[in-house]
Design an enzyme around this catalytic site. Structure first.
Site, mmCIF file in Angstrom:
data_model
loop_
_atom_site.group_PDB
_atom_site.id
_atom_site.type_symbol
_atom_site.label_atom_id
_atom_site.label_comp_id
_atom_site.label_asym_id
_atom_site.label_seq_id
_atom_site.Cartn_x
_atom_site.Cartn_y
_atom_site.Cartn_z
ATOM 1 C CB VAL A 16 -0.931 -0.183 1.101
ATOM 2 C CG1 VAL A 16 -1.626 1.261 1.152
ATOM 3 C CG2 VAL A 16 -1.954 -1.388 0.920
ATOM 4 C CB ALA A 45 10.109 5.415 8.073
ATOM 5 N N GLY A 189 -1.665 -11.270 -4.290
ATOM 6 C CA GLY A 189 -2.061 -10.235 -3.172
ATOM 7 C C GLY A 189 -3.251 -9.319 -2.588
ATOM 8 C CG ASP A 203 -8.413 -7.845 7.378
ATOM 9 O OD1 ASP A 203 -8.032 -7.332 7.829
ATOM 10 O OD2 ASP A 203 -9.366 -7.585 7.070
ATOM 11 C CE LYS A 207 -10.421 -4.937 6.963
ATOM 12 N NZ LYS A 207 -10.674 -6.310 5.538
ATOM 13 N N GLY A 306 -6.289 -4.777 -1.694
ATOM 14 C CA GLY A 306 -5.144 -4.494 -3.309
ATOM 15 C C GLY A 306 -4.512 -2.636 -3.278
HETATM 16 N N1 HSE Z 1 -6.696 -8.488 3.559
HETATM 17 C C1 HSE Z 1 -7.730 -8.013 3.798
HETATM 18 C C2 HSE Z 1 -8.445 -8.633 2.725
HETATM 19 C C3 HSE Z 1 -6.939 -6.071 2.834
HETATM 20 O O1 HSE Z 1 -8.483 -9.571 2.288
HETATM 21 O O2 HSE Z 1 -9.768 -7.671 2.533
HETATM 22 C C4 HSE Z 1 -6.929 -5.598 3.792
HETATM 23 O O3 HSE Z 1 -7.987 -5.312 4.982
#
Ligand code: HSE
Length: 433
Positions: A16, A45, A189, A203, A207, A306
């Site tokens: 990203v 960095a 990716g 993940d 969110k 992505g």
């Molecule tokens: N790896 C996450 C996804 C994207 O597959 O939605 C970033 O949170």
């Protein structure tokens, strides 16, 4: 055009970070026209200077020292894309303390320690932006924060992990097994560097926590939500779901229960009717349904992962920060204390899909039905295909609305019966309206 350019310190040049750098360069002229300022990355960095990268690092501005960014008085804004929690926390904290605005895409950081960080932001009068933390390129944070500001949010239901959606789509449409589909998602990716958090549901949970906190003005603690991943979804259940008219999706569900003032927040693989709009969300795409008391139902769809889509959100935040730094913005999060109690998972209600492998002899189905009945759980339909092996038969039951706690208890009792082989599989069936 304003005289002074916005000077940006970019921490992290992974997928990203590199996309942000590349796309600011690509659309430099347009961004200058639209924001009235030049957006310039003055320092980057990275962890490893020698690493081979598809996008070349501008050597004259690179450092391995995060302090070189936070202590640089010229830098107005730090973009945190290093990931992880502890180092990222220190980076964001020090940046705010040193008078810099922050843009981050780090959902784990905000879900775990957002409350502390927004308090620091408030104290120092510098904002944190985090559009890229939820659903990649979909502008859902800005939508909930600004476009729906006049609404009580009644519910949010979404496909908010592209990797899981990709895997489930490939399993159901191409007949791939779980490992093959995960391998494809990694090669493309979409998955995080360590895909554990994608497939175990966390993940998406991070969110969901951010969306729930934003929608209800209070921080939802990570240990008070229920999270399941897709590791146990298999071809047999995808096949039965298909026959029954459903697809399996990993859903994040956030729902206000006005009677108790509690908020239901959970991530679970769930059956969604094939004709529901979320069932048509395939591959790496995300979609989020938001129900507001004034606006009604709204749907947001797009790439949830992505390089380019996610960098689009980071750049939008950079542009927002550029305005806010010229005026005086808030911290990026508003608490309002109207709601505040996460709902225990045991009390959450839905329909269910249940598959048990049971001995094929008289009375077995009746015993299963008795356990369900004694927990006050109704049966909507039953399938037992005739083409099963001699001793054991799969029995698939669709169960009526019931509290999760009761269903779990009943299933534990069924699992303990001598006529049952393997642990029963059950998924929620979401009636999304
Ligand atoms: N790896 C996450 C996804 C994207 O597959 O939605 C970033 O949170």
């Amino acid at each position: 055009m304003s005289a002074s350019p916005l000077k940006i310190g970019l921490a992290g040049f992974g997928n990203v970070g590199a996309g942000v750098y590349k796309n600011i360069e690509k659309n430099r002229h347009l961004l200058r026209e639209r924001t009235g300022r030049d957006l310039i990355v003055t320092r980057i960095a990275v962890k490893d200077l020698e690493k081979a990268r598809p996008i070349e690092l501008p050597a004259d501005i690179v450092t391995t020292d995060l302090d070189a960014l936070t202590s640089d008085k010229e830098i107005d804004l730090i973009v945190e894309l290093i990931g992880g929690i502890d180092r990222a926390f220190e980076l964001v904290k020090t940046s705010l303390e040193n008078g810099k605005a922050v843009v981050t895409g780090n959902k784990a950081l905000l879900a775990e320690r957002g409350q502390e960080l927004f308090a620091i932001a408030e104290k120092h009068g510098k904002p944190i932006y985090y559009e890229a933390a939820v659903a990649g390129g979909i502008p859902i944070i800005k939508t909930v924060q600004e476009s729906l500001i006049g609404n009580h949010i009644q519910s949010v239901a979404g496909i908010i992990n592209g990797t899981c959606n990709y895997i489930l789509t490939r399993m159901s449409e191409a007949g791939l097994d779980y490992k093959e589909a995960l391998g494809e998602a990694q090669a493309l990716g979409y998955a995080e560097a360590d895909p554990t958090l994608d497939v175990n549901g966390w993940d998406a949970a991070h969110k969901a926590i951010i969306l729930a906190s934003l929608s209800y003005g209070c921080w939802v603690p990570c240990d008070q939500i229920h999270v399941e991943g897709i590791e146990n979804v298999n071809a047999t259940d995808i096949g039965f779901a298909e026959k029954l008219g459903y697809v399996i999706k990993l859903l994040g569900i956030i729902q206000l229960h006005e009677e108790t003032g509690s908020i239901e927040v959970r991530v679970q693989p769930s059956l969604v009717a094939k004709d529901h709009i979320l069932a048509s969300v395939k591959g790496v795409f995300n979609a989020i349904l938001v129900q507001g008391d004034i606006v009604g139902e709204t749907l947001f769809y797009g790439s949830g992962a992505g390089q380019d889509p996610t960098s689009s959100s980071v750049i939008a935040d950079i542009a927002d920060a550029s305005y806010a730094l010229e005026t005086s913005g808030g911290s990026g999060f508003v608490t309002h204390g109207l709601y505040g109690k996460p709902m225990p998972i045991e009390e959450t209600v839905s329909k269910y899909y249940l598959r048990v492998e049971a001995e094929d002899r008289p009375g077995v189905l009746a015993r299963i039905a008795t356990v369900l009945g004694s927990h006050d759980i109704g049966i909507l339909s039953v399938i037992q295909p005739e083409d099963h092996d001699e001793e054991y038969a799969p029995i698939v039951l669709m169960l009526h609305f019931a509290p999760f706690g009761k269903v779990r208890e009943a299933i534990n009792q069924i699992n303990a019966m001598d006529c049952i082989r393997d642990e029963p599989i059950f998924f929620r069936v979401e009636d999304l309206g």
